[in-house]
Design an enzyme around this catalytic site. Structure first.
Site, mmCIF file in Angstrom:
data_model
loop_
_atom_site.group_PDB
_atom_site.id
_atom_site.type_symbol
_atom_site.label_atom_id
_atom_site.label_comp_id
_atom_site.label_asym_id
_atom_site.label_seq_id
_atom_site.Cartn_x
_atom_site.Cartn_y
_atom_site.Cartn_z
ATOM 1 C CG ASP B 99 -0.296 -0.036 2.530
ATOM 2 O OD1 ASP B 99 0.919 0.259 2.601
ATOM 3 O OD2 ASP B 99 -0.971 -0.335 3.522
ATOM 4 C CG ASP B 277 -5.956 -5.366 1.795
ATOM 5 O OD1 ASP B 277 -5.643 -5.100 2.979
ATOM 6 O OD2 ASP B 277 -6.506 -4.525 1.039
ATOM 7 C CB CYS B 315 -11.846 -26.642 7.278
ATOM 8 S SG CYS B 315 -10.266 -25.819 7.003
ATOM 9 C CB CYS B 317 -6.772 -25.849 7.181
ATOM 10 S SG CYS B 317 -7.240 -25.825 8.924
ATOM 11 C CB CYS B 320 -9.732 -28.569 10.245
ATOM 12 S SG CYS B 320 -10.465 -26.966 10.687
ATOM 13 C CG HIS B 346 -9.399 -22.644 10.514
ATOM 14 N ND1 HIS B 346 -9.948 -23.690 9.807
ATOM 15 C CD2 HIS B 346 -10.412 -21.757 10.709
ATOM 16 C CE1 HIS B 346 -11.234 -23.461 9.600
ATOM 17 N NE2 HIS B 346 -11.541 -22.295 10.135
#
Lengths: 385, 385
Positions: B99, B277, B315, B317, B320, B346
């Site tokens: 930014d 974002d 999920c 991930c 999980c 996660h």
């Protein structure tokens, strides 16, 4: 015509080589093999702080330590048992050694009662009231699913009189017998677990000998040297280790509790110790201290702000392979969690690499050469500044 | 007879499919491909807080965001350039968008001067004095090694009068022209980088249209919709997004800055936004909030103390796959770093899985069906309590 698949033993210690008083070998257990001399990272409250279990394992750890005191308070032993035990809870499927809780009760809690039965104390978290006795300590360690259970003992300050030390040692031996009895009564995971007794007796050779004899009479899978690394200094500790390990059975693992600095470990291995645990690599990682072969460095130091080299040029860990001292300096100065994570992971690799080097040196019969070179290279921060 | 290996383009946006106002495609850049709609995790001060870069990548992120304001203060832009730039410093070799620093100057620092040239402010860290102008912001982003550089703009509170909003938009457009000029003057990594302009004009269709026309006249690689998600509420934001993206070129990426909650993202994609974002997945991970397909949950809640299920049953991930809600509850309650690490990881997976689902739905021409089902399942915490 094929061969029988045999289940791993509950607990079997094999010594592969000796070099002076030092030994290297393996402890085989149901959940895995522990290469000795072994360093156990401390997983206080169900986590090796700031490092995922897979990364603790990748660093070379065969076993970690869990703190009975912390876990009995949070999440609680019965809750942990309902949740299936510590291994599944934290995602670590290798052996776990649990301490008895006695040390933290003395150092962290508000002790309200101490007698022959055990201790009563208030939690340092919420003030709730708890008791620990040999029987309750063993029960909790069973509920956690511990692989190596420690006997519950009584600790007194190192500044206590000889009479107080002798009385505490004697009580600890009575508690060791009660611990063994409670362990033998069975319980959760009984088929996987081993139990270690803890030698006490401060720095006194006779007390240490009496303690060892009492423990051997009871009989344990392994033996810890307790009551050291509590402020007596390295010289006094080594003085005690010149005789204490030799008082314990040669065919069983010897565990020096709460040790220590890298040079403490080298000297203790030379004196016959097989197992260690210490919060130093993890705690130091969170305060910006990294271990290197030339000694510890504080990464917050301004001289590292533009240092593009790795933490330790000789290190093969992911932190050293990927990031510079300058980046770690930046992270730690900025208070970023990743700084503590990467520093801790490096320190765990450093400790495990040291243990691997010690094992190799013993196998090769060149431990003294290795240890002398290590001491020559490794300078404490105060020695270098 | 073989084929020519061509270098990846500096910046090329290809739209693979559209569905209503929504689009899916790829931005090809020297450091990698960005699949759109894309979510960029925020790496504030040179780290996505609590997650290693390899794990950010494994979660599915093609690009991350770095904050010019934070990095110019610590470690400093010139120092970063001497150290080889942000990518090598933090160990992330995929694209980075930076930014301009303008937003943090307004929200975090002590602003001492603001005029046509730029802004002067005191650091929130040590009170040191700094200036930012279009030219200096672009220079800093160059020194960091940014892949997508943002034009420097002026932000005013959403509660400002229409006259103030119009004046700030007009000044932002003059600064956009100066930003483009500074960018075109070259500098470090010039051959890799692209530059985005930022549409302003608050919630006013005419101001937004004038801003878009001014930016198109200058010409940018992509266009951000700025000045939203600053407290106006989802309904007002969607109202603006019903016209603002359509005022920007259809063949360039459109980036909605600082957004947002999962349902914000779904609605914005339906309205033609390609890039996002937000600190929400990382910040929430550090405060015990996990995103799930049925809405956010606060893992500190006592009802999770013995919940052996994963954070989100759907999920894939690592968190999980390995750990229970009960374990995460324990870690977060105990203030353990690993809790923040696993929860954040996660949440990053959740966001990236949502983006992947949105891309698939657009390709399949069933975005409205997907979005309606998502909204039906996903309840905010207040809706469920």
């Amino acid at each position: 015509m094929g061969h029988l698949m045999t289940e791993p033993p509950r607990f079997a210690f094999a010594i592969h080589a000796t070099d002076g008083a030092a030994r290297t070998g393996e402890i085989a257990m149901r959940r895995g093999v522990i290469r000795t001399p072994a360093f156990m990272p401390v997983g206080t409250v169900g986590t090796v702080k700031g490092v995922k279990p897979a990364d603790v394992r990748a660093a070379g750890a065969d076993i970690i330590l869990g703190n009975t005191y912390h876990l009995m308070l949070r999440p609680g032993a019965e809750r942990m048992a309902r949740l299936g035990g510590l291994h599944g809870f934290m995602g670590w499927d290798h052996p776990i050694l649990t301490d008895s809780g006695g040390y933290q009760v003395m150092s962290l809690s508000d002790l309200t009662k101490r007698d022959e039965n055990g201790v009563t104390f208030k939690s340092h978290i919420d003030g709730s009231r708890h008791t620990l006795s040999p029987e309750r300590s063993i029960e909790i360690q069973r509920l956690l699913g511990s692989d190596i259970v420690m006997a519950f003992d009584e600790l007194v300050p190192t500044t206590s009189t000889p009479e107080v030390q002798a009385a505490a040692m004697a009580r600890s031996m009575r508690w060791a017998k009660r611990s063994r009895g409670a362990f033998d009564a069975g319980g959760a995971h009984a088929e996987n677990a081993a139990i270690f007794g803890i030698q006490q007796g401060a720095l006194d050779r006779t007390l240490r000998g009496d303690s060892a004899a009492a423990l051997i009479d009871i009989g344990f899978d392994g033996y810890a040297v307790g009551g050291l690394a509590v402020g007596e200094g390295q010289e006094a500790m080594f003085g005690c280790l010149d005789f204490a390990p030799g008082q314990l059975p040669a065919d069983k693992p010897r565990y020096l509790m709460g040790v220590g600095k890298p040079d403490d470990i080298v000297g203790a291995v030379e004196r016959g110790i097989d197992m260690f645990d210490c919060v130093l690599p993890t705690r130091s990682g969170r305060t910006g201290q990294a271990f290197t072969r030339t000694g510890p460095i504080n990464i917050r130091n301004a001289k590292f702000a533009e240092d593009t080299g790795p933490l330790d040029p000789g290190c093969a860990c992911p932190t050293c392979a990927t990031w510079s001292r300058a980046y770690l300096h930046h992270l730690v100065r900025a208070g970023e969690m990743l700084g503590a994570m990467l520093m801790t992971e490096h320190n765990l690799y450093f400790y495990q690499a040291l243990m691997a080097d010690l094992r190799s040196a013993i196998i090769a019969g060149r431990l003294k050469t290795f240890a002398d070179a290590f001491r020559s290279d490794y300078k404490s921060q105060s020695e270098r500044e």
